[in-house]
Design an enzyme around this catalytic site. Structure first.
Site, PDB file in Angstrom:
ATOM      1  N   GLU A 104      11.920   7.505   2.390  1.00 39.27           N
ATOM      2  CA  GLU A 104      10.890   7.518   3.463  1.00 39.27           C
ATOM      3  C   GLU A 104      11.322   6.960   4.849  1.00 39.27           C
ATOM      4  OE1 GLU A 104       7.341   4.806   3.084  1.00 39.27           O
ATOM      5  OE2 GLU A 104       7.615   5.479   1.006  1.00 39.27           O
ATOM      6  N   CYS A 136       6.929   6.750  -1.755  1.00 42.12           N
ATOM      7  CA  CYS A 136       7.634   6.210  -2.648  1.00 42.12           C
ATOM      8  C   CYS A 136       7.885   6.931  -3.978  1.00 42.12           C
ATOM      9  CB  CYS A 136       6.997   4.781  -3.141  1.00 42.12           C
ATOM     10  SG  CYS A 136       6.679   3.561  -1.786  1.00 42.12           S
ATOM     11  N   THR A 177       5.293  -7.972   1.369  1.00 41.11           N
ATOM     12  CA  THR A 177       5.635  -7.036   0.618  1.00 41.11           C
ATOM     13  C   THR A 177       6.684  -6.179   1.213  1.00 41.11           C
ATOM     14  OG1 THR A 177       3.880  -5.296   1.407  1.00 41.11           O
ATOM     15  CG2 THR A 177       3.531  -6.595  -0.723  1.00 41.11           C
ATOM     16  N   SER A 226      -5.173   1.263  -1.177  1.00 44.37           N
ATOM     17  CA  SER A 226      -4.154   1.756  -1.814  1.00 44.37           C
ATOM     18  C   SER A 226      -3.806   1.087  -3.205  1.00 44.37           C
ATOM     19  CB  SER A 226      -2.827   1.350  -1.000  1.00 44.37           C
ATOM     20  OG  SER A 226      -1.687   2.206  -1.301  1.00 44.37           O
ATOM     21  N   HIS A 258       6.312   2.002 -10.536  1.00 38.45           N
ATOM     22  CA  HIS A 258       6.662   1.526  -9.251  1.00 38.45           C
ATOM     23  C   HIS A 258       6.357   0.051  -8.796  1.00 38.45           C
ATOM     24  CE1 HIS A 258       6.915   2.085  -4.824  1.00 38.45           C
ATOM     25  NE2 HIS A 258       5.437   2.047  -4.843  1.00 38.45           N
ATOM     26  N   ASN A 298      10.144  -4.848  -1.616  1.00 36.17           N
ATOM     27  CA  ASN A 298       9.839  -3.578  -1.802  1.00 36.17           C
ATOM     28  C   ASN A 298      10.934  -2.674  -1.443  1.00 36.17           C
ATOM     29  OD1 ASN A 298       8.278  -1.086  -2.016  1.00 36.17           O
ATOM     30  ND2 ASN A 298       6.597  -1.750  -0.488  1.00 36.17           N
ATOM     31  N   SER A 331       2.547   6.934  -1.876  1.00 34.15           N
ATOM     32  CA  SER A 331       1.035   7.056  -1.294  1.00 34.15           C
ATOM     33  C   SER A 331       1.145   8.271  -0.474  1.00 34.15           C
ATOM     34  CB  SER A 331       1.327   5.802  -0.263  1.00 34.15           C
ATOM     35  OG  SER A 331       0.917   4.718  -0.852  1.00 34.15           O
TER      36      SER A 331
END
Length: 424
Positions: A104, A136, A177, A226, A258, A298, A331
């Site tokens: 992404e 993701c 993150t 989220s 994840h 992340n 997401s």
């Protein structure tokens, strides 16, 4: 199996039900796997102190200890190439007929980053090469597409790479993150690392929990929302999987997730761990599976697969043929729960040594150094730029941009020589 399929096709014979069933239950999955990240990191205690926060908010509340800092000399192409180059032999490069890059953090709205990686690594030009995007989830989408290809072409090899750079901005709630890196996976029949079962459940919905518009380098996110959607999607796909295949939690030796940050996966696991007669085993497996994520941060598309590597390297209870469950989430939103079995060729000591060596040899940055690197990048509005590459000794680096063309370079680690890749 490949020879039998070919003979049946050439002979013109009709396929029996038993042959079709056997064909689609062929053993396929991850034969080789590797990870690459930046040579730099920051300590979460340093970041907390610089932001006026209690370090335990990051260390315990988020579960993060260190965070990879991606320099301007690395992008998703170089991260992917650096990861894949460590596992591909000349024979692999000649026989790969599909290259899928899930990201992404794409570098172009038209040209796939996978094409650059294919060229940099010298992979056969007789390969399909393309990029997959769904937040993701992109790496998992690539794996499932690769598995479908292998079921039809069992002598093929498919390279799937999940490569990303997570950015939320300096002095933002999401800063803790951030991170980045790439996980490269070579999919084949009769794999040594992970046999992926043809058992999966997925769920999607149009949700605005996280997004990154074309005019922004940093993501926009509704953090609490989220988190809730992530757990909801896990439970939805887990229940669907159970109903479809009549498998219970005790049919699994480990569940991995994840992990945009380690605590997020823990919340999902806690929502169902009470169903198990062996909750301690599942919790121990999760602890093993978060080890490297807590040291890197992340990875977006690569987070689940860094957790897989961490599980394989650090769990002392897993044995060949044990079943594990994998939950992937992107997401926007897409969730998928699927299952796999540990292969016969996993070598935990070798994996642990390789990963520990890479992570332990990184250089720790001060917060001021980190902030300076963060602010150095290719301008979104175009223009030429050349980076100082002297401190990045990674095999593949990004030199800069000339005439709207990114300039990549291969550095031979043994001789110190450099080979500039022509602009494409």
């Amino acid at each position: 199996m490949g020879r039998r399929f070919k003979l049946a096709f050439l002979s013109g014979k009709s396929w029996s039900h038993s042959f079709i069933k056997e064909f689609y239950s062929m053993s396929a999955g991850i034969d080789k796997i590797a990870f690459f990240t930046s040579p730099y990191f920051i300590d979460m205690t340093d970041l907390a102190n610089a932001r006026g926060e209690d370090p335990n908010k990051y260390l315990i509340g988020i579960g993060q200890q260190k965070q990879a800092v991606i320099p301007p000399t690395q992008d998703v192409v170089t991260l992917a190439a650096n990861a894949a180059s460590s596992i591909l032999t000349p024979a692999d490069k000649a026989s790969i007929d599909m290259v899928i890059l899930g990201t992404e953090s794409g570098i172009d709205n038209s040209k796939a980053a996978a094409i650059y990686v294919q060229s940099l690594l010298g992979i056969s030009k007789r390969a399909r090469s393309f990029e997959v995007k769904q937040a993701c989830y992109g790496g998992t989408a690539g794996i499932q597409m690769g598995m479908d290809h292998l079921r039809s072409h069992p002598t093929s090899k498919v390279l799937v790479i999940a490569s990303d750079i997570a950015r939320y901005g300096l002095n933002t709630p999401g800063e803790v993150t951030q991170g980045g890196g790439a996980v490269a996976m070579l999919l084949t029949a009769d794999p040594r690392i992970l046999v992926i079962e043809d058992k999966t459940a997925f769920h999607s919905d149009n949700i605005m929990d996280f997004w990154r518009p074309l005019y922004r380098r940093e993501a926009l996110v509704d953090g609490h929302y989220s988190n809730n959607v992530y757990v909801d999607f896990f439970n939805q796909t887990w229940r669907d999987y159970q109903n479809r295949y009549q498998l219970a939690i005790d049919d699994f030796n480990a569940l991995i997730f994840h992990l945009p940050y380690p605590k997020m996966g823990l919340k999902a696991l806690r929502s169902i761990v009470h169903e198990s007669h062996h909750p301690t085993q599942l919790m121990a497996a999760f602890d093993a599976a978060k080890t490297y994520n807590s040291q890197v941060g992340n990875l977006y598309t690569g987070s689940l697969y860094l957790s897989l590597l961490s599980l394989l390297a650090n769990d002392t209870m897993l044995k060949p043929h044990d079943r594990i469950g994998l939950f992937s989430y992107g997401s926007g939103a897409q969730g998928e729960f699927y299952s796999a079995r540990i292969g016969d060729g996993v070598k935990p000591d070798d994996l642990r040594q390789q990963l520990n060596s890479q992570l332990n040899n990184r250089r720790q940055l001060t917060i001021a150094e980190y902030e300076a690197l963060y602010e150095t990048s290719l301008p979104l509005d175009g223009g030429d730029r050349t980076f100082d590459t002297r401190t990045d000794h990674s095999p593949y680096i990004l030199k800069g941009r000339i005439d709207n063309r990114r300039q990549y370079e291969y550095q031979n680690g043994e001789t110190g020589s450099k080979k500039e890749q022509p602009a494409k």
